[in-house]
Design a protein around this motif. Structure first.
Motif, short mmCIF file in Angstrom:
data_model
loop_
_atom_site.label_atom_id
_atom_site.label_comp_id
_atom_site.label_asym_id
_atom_site.label_seq_id
_atom_site.Cartn_x
_atom_site.Cartn_y
_atom_site.Cartn_z
N ILE A 140 -87.29 -75.67 -113.28
CA ILE A 140 -88.55 -76.13 -112.69
C ILE A 140 -88.58 -75.62 -111.26
CG2 ILE A 140 -89.81 -78.18 -111.86
CD1 ILE A 140 -89.98 -78.05 -114.84
N LEU A 141 -89.60 -74.86 -110.93
CA LEU A 141 -89.78 -74.40 -109.55
C LEU A 141 -90.86 -75.28 -108.93
CD1 LEU A 141 -89.63 -72.45 -107.12
CD2 LEU A 141 -91.16 -70.91 -108.35
N ILE A 142 -90.48 -76.03 -107.89
CA ILE A 142 -91.45 -76.91 -107.24
C ILE A 142 -92.21 -76.12 -106.18
CG2 ILE A 142 -91.79 -79.04 -105.93
CD1 ILE A 142 -89.33 -80.15 -107.33
N GLY A 143 -93.50 -75.99 -106.42
CA GLY A 143 -94.34 -75.20 -105.51
C GLY A 143 -95.37 -76.04 -104.79
N THR A 144 -94.95 -77.26 -104.39
CA THR A 144 -95.89 -78.09 -103.63
C THR A 144 -95.92 -77.59 -102.19
OG1 THR A 144 -94.13 -79.70 -103.22
CG2 THR A 144 -95.61 -80.16 -105.06
N SER A 145 -96.97 -77.91 -101.48
CA SER A 145 -97.12 -77.43 -100.10
C SER A 145 -96.13 -78.09 -99.16
CB SER A 145 -98.54 -77.74 -99.62
OG SER A 145 -99.46 -77.01 -100.39
N SER A 146 -95.93 -77.45 -98.01
CA SER A 146 -95.00 -78.03 -97.03
C SER A 146 -95.72 -79.00 -96.09
CB SER A 146 -94.28 -76.92 -96.26
OG SER A 146 -95.23 -76.12 -95.60
N THR A 147 -96.69 -79.71 -96.64
CA THR A 147 -97.37 -80.78 -95.90
C THR A 147 -96.58 -82.07 -96.15
OG1 THR A 147 -98.71 -81.21 -97.84
CG2 THR A 147 -99.67 -79.74 -96.21
N VAL A 164 -81.49 -83.43 -115.24
CA VAL A 164 -82.29 -83.20 -116.45
C VAL A 164 -82.50 -81.70 -116.65
CG1 VAL A 164 -84.52 -83.65 -117.56
CG2 VAL A 164 -83.50 -85.40 -116.10
N VAL A 165 -82.78 -81.01 -115.55
CA VAL A 165 -83.12 -79.60 -115.63
C VAL A 165 -82.80 -78.96 -114.26
CG1 VAL A 165 -85.55 -79.90 -114.88
CG2 VAL A 165 -85.00 -78.08 -116.46
N THR A 166 -82.63 -77.64 -114.22
CA THR A 166 -82.40 -76.97 -112.93
C THR A 166 -83.71 -77.01 -112.13
OG1 THR A 166 -80.82 -75.50 -113.95
CG2 THR A 166 -81.75 -74.77 -111.85
N VAL A 167 -83.60 -77.45 -110.88
CA VAL A 167 -84.80 -77.55 -110.05
C VAL A 167 -84.65 -76.62 -108.84
CG1 VAL A 167 -86.29 -79.08 -108.70
CG2 VAL A 167 -85.15 -79.95 -110.74
N SER A 168 -85.65 -75.79 -108.61
CA SER A 168 -85.63 -74.94 -107.41
C SER A 168 -86.92 -75.19 -106.62
CB SER A 168 -85.51 -73.47 -107.80
OG SER A 168 -86.54 -73.10 -108.68
N ARG A 169 -86.88 -74.76 -105.37
CA ARG A 169 -88.07 -74.92 -104.51
C ARG A 169 -88.39 -73.59 -103.88
NH1 ARG A 169 -89.12 -79.48 -100.42
NH2 ARG A 169 -91.13 -78.50 -100.76
N HIS A 186 -97.71 -61.93 -99.53
CA HIS A 186 -96.38 -61.39 -99.32
C HIS A 186 -95.36 -62.50 -99.10
CE1 HIS A 186 -93.50 -58.29 -98.39
NE2 HIS A 186 -93.12 -59.04 -97.35
N SER A 187 -95.70 -63.45 -98.22
CA SER A 187 -94.78 -64.57 -97.93
C SER A 187 -94.56 -65.40 -99.18
CB SER A 187 -95.36 -65.51 -96.86
OG SER A 187 -95.81 -64.79 -95.77
N LEU A 188 -95.63 -65.61 -99.93
CA LEU A 188 -95.54 -66.42 -101.13
C LEU A 188 -94.65 -65.74 -102.17
CD1 LEU A 188 -96.47 -69.07 -102.28
CD2 LEU A 188 -98.58 -67.99 -103.03
N ALA A 189 -94.84 -64.44 -102.35
CA ALA A 189 -94.02 -63.68 -103.30
C ALA A 189 -92.56 -63.78 -102.89
CB ALA A 189 -94.47 -62.22 -103.32
N HIS A 190 -92.29 -63.63 -101.59
CA HIS A 190 -90.91 -63.69 -101.10
C HIS A 190 -90.32 -65.08 -101.35
CE1 HIS A 190 -87.44 -62.94 -98.65
NE2 HIS A 190 -87.67 -64.06 -98.00
N SER A 191 -91.12 -66.12 -101.12
CA SER A 191 -90.57 -67.47 -101.28
C SER A 191 -90.34 -67.83 -102.75
CB SER A 191 -91.47 -68.50 -100.58
OG SER A 191 -92.64 -68.66 -101.31
N ILE A 192 -91.02 -67.14 -103.65
CA ILE A 192 -90.75 -67.37 -105.08
C ILE A 192 -89.46 -66.65 -105.46
CG2 ILE A 192 -91.55 -66.96 -107.45
CD1 ILE A 192 -94.46 -67.03 -106.26
N GLU A 193 -89.35 -65.40 -105.01
CA GLU A 193 -88.18 -64.60 -105.36
C GLU A 193 -86.88 -65.18 -104.79
OE1 GLU A 193 -89.87 -60.97 -104.00
OE2 GLU A 193 -90.30 -60.27 -106.03
N SER A 194 -86.97 -65.74 -103.57
CA SER A 194 -85.75 -66.28 -102.96
C SER A 194 -85.73 -67.80 -103.01
CB SER A 194 -85.62 -65.79 -101.52
OG SER A 194 -86.81 -66.04 -100.83
N ARG A 195 -86.29 -68.36 -104.09
CA ARG A 195 -86.34 -69.82 -104.25
C ARG A 195 -84.94 -70.42 -104.18
NH1 ARG A 195 -86.95 -67.33 -109.07
NH2 ARG A 195 -85.64 -68.05 -110.78
#
Ligand SMILES: [Zn+2]
Length: 199
Positions: A140-147, A164-169, A186-195
């Motif tokens: 599970i990749l948590i992609g909630t905002s940093s608010t 339960v499951v592997t969790v990444s952010r 670009h920033s978003l792509a980078h933050s997904i790749e280096s979660r």
């Protein structure tokens, strides 16, 4: 005597209800539509009228879709073991634009905000747990905002999914307080790749 015709006033008031639209902008938009050919106004009206009847929520990921399941859930090339959890449909669109995420999504349709009376039952958390329980989900990749509410939601999910499951952010690159849907590609792509995996 009213200077502004009633129909125009009604349209201005309609636009005022949209996010980020004040009276001035609403008036400008309404006058613009008035000046354009009637056919354009009719097209806009029919697009608005059809919205709710032609779009529903995907019963799997809760994305807005004309089909159920949606095109992403239905795509055999997507990785069904990997789910990215986001707050709203706009976040899904932002992540899709990067083209780096190949899994499926889960739209919460909100974030935890106890002050506003929004708890886990008000957003699609149980449906997410259900999806995970049904098996085959490995990450599970948590992609909630940093608010603040985005962070609170992420912490809640991390706690609930522990063991339960592997969790990444999403990794750094998204500025603090930033809404995912406004992050640059670009920033978003980078933050997904280096979660980052959450232990
Ligand atoms: Zn879907």
């Amino acid at each position: 005597m009213e200077i502004v015709p009633a129909a125009l006033t009604r349209l201005i008031n309609d636009f005022c209800r949209l996010p980020g639209i004040g009276k001035k902008t609403a008036t400008r938009l309404a006058l613009h539509i008035m000046r354009r050919p009637e056919v354009e106004a009719k097209e806009l009206a029919s697009d608005l009228a059809e919205l709710h009847s032609s779009i529903r929520l995907c019963s799997n990921c809760f994305a807005f879709s004309e089909d159920d399941p949606c095109v992403i859930c239905n795509d055999p090339k997507r990785d069904k073991h990997f789910i990215c959890v986001v707050e709203g449909p706009g976040d899904l669109m932002a992540i899709e634009k990067t083209g780096v995420f190949k899994g499926l999504y889960h739209i919460l349709h909100g974030v935890l905000s106890p002050m506003d009376g929004i708890g886990p039952a008000e957003i699609k958390v149980d449906a997410l747990i259900q999806r995970i329980k049904q098996g085959n989900v490995t990450e599970i990749l948590i992609g909630t905002s940093s608010t603040v509410p985005g962070e609170a939601t992420a912490s809640y999910l991390i706690e609930r999914l522990k063991g339960v499951v592997t969790v990444s952010r999403l990794a750094c690159g998204i500025p603090l307080g930033m809404d995912i849907k406004y992050a640059d590609e670009h920033s978003l792509a980078h933050s997904i790749e280096s979660r980052k995996n959450q232990k």
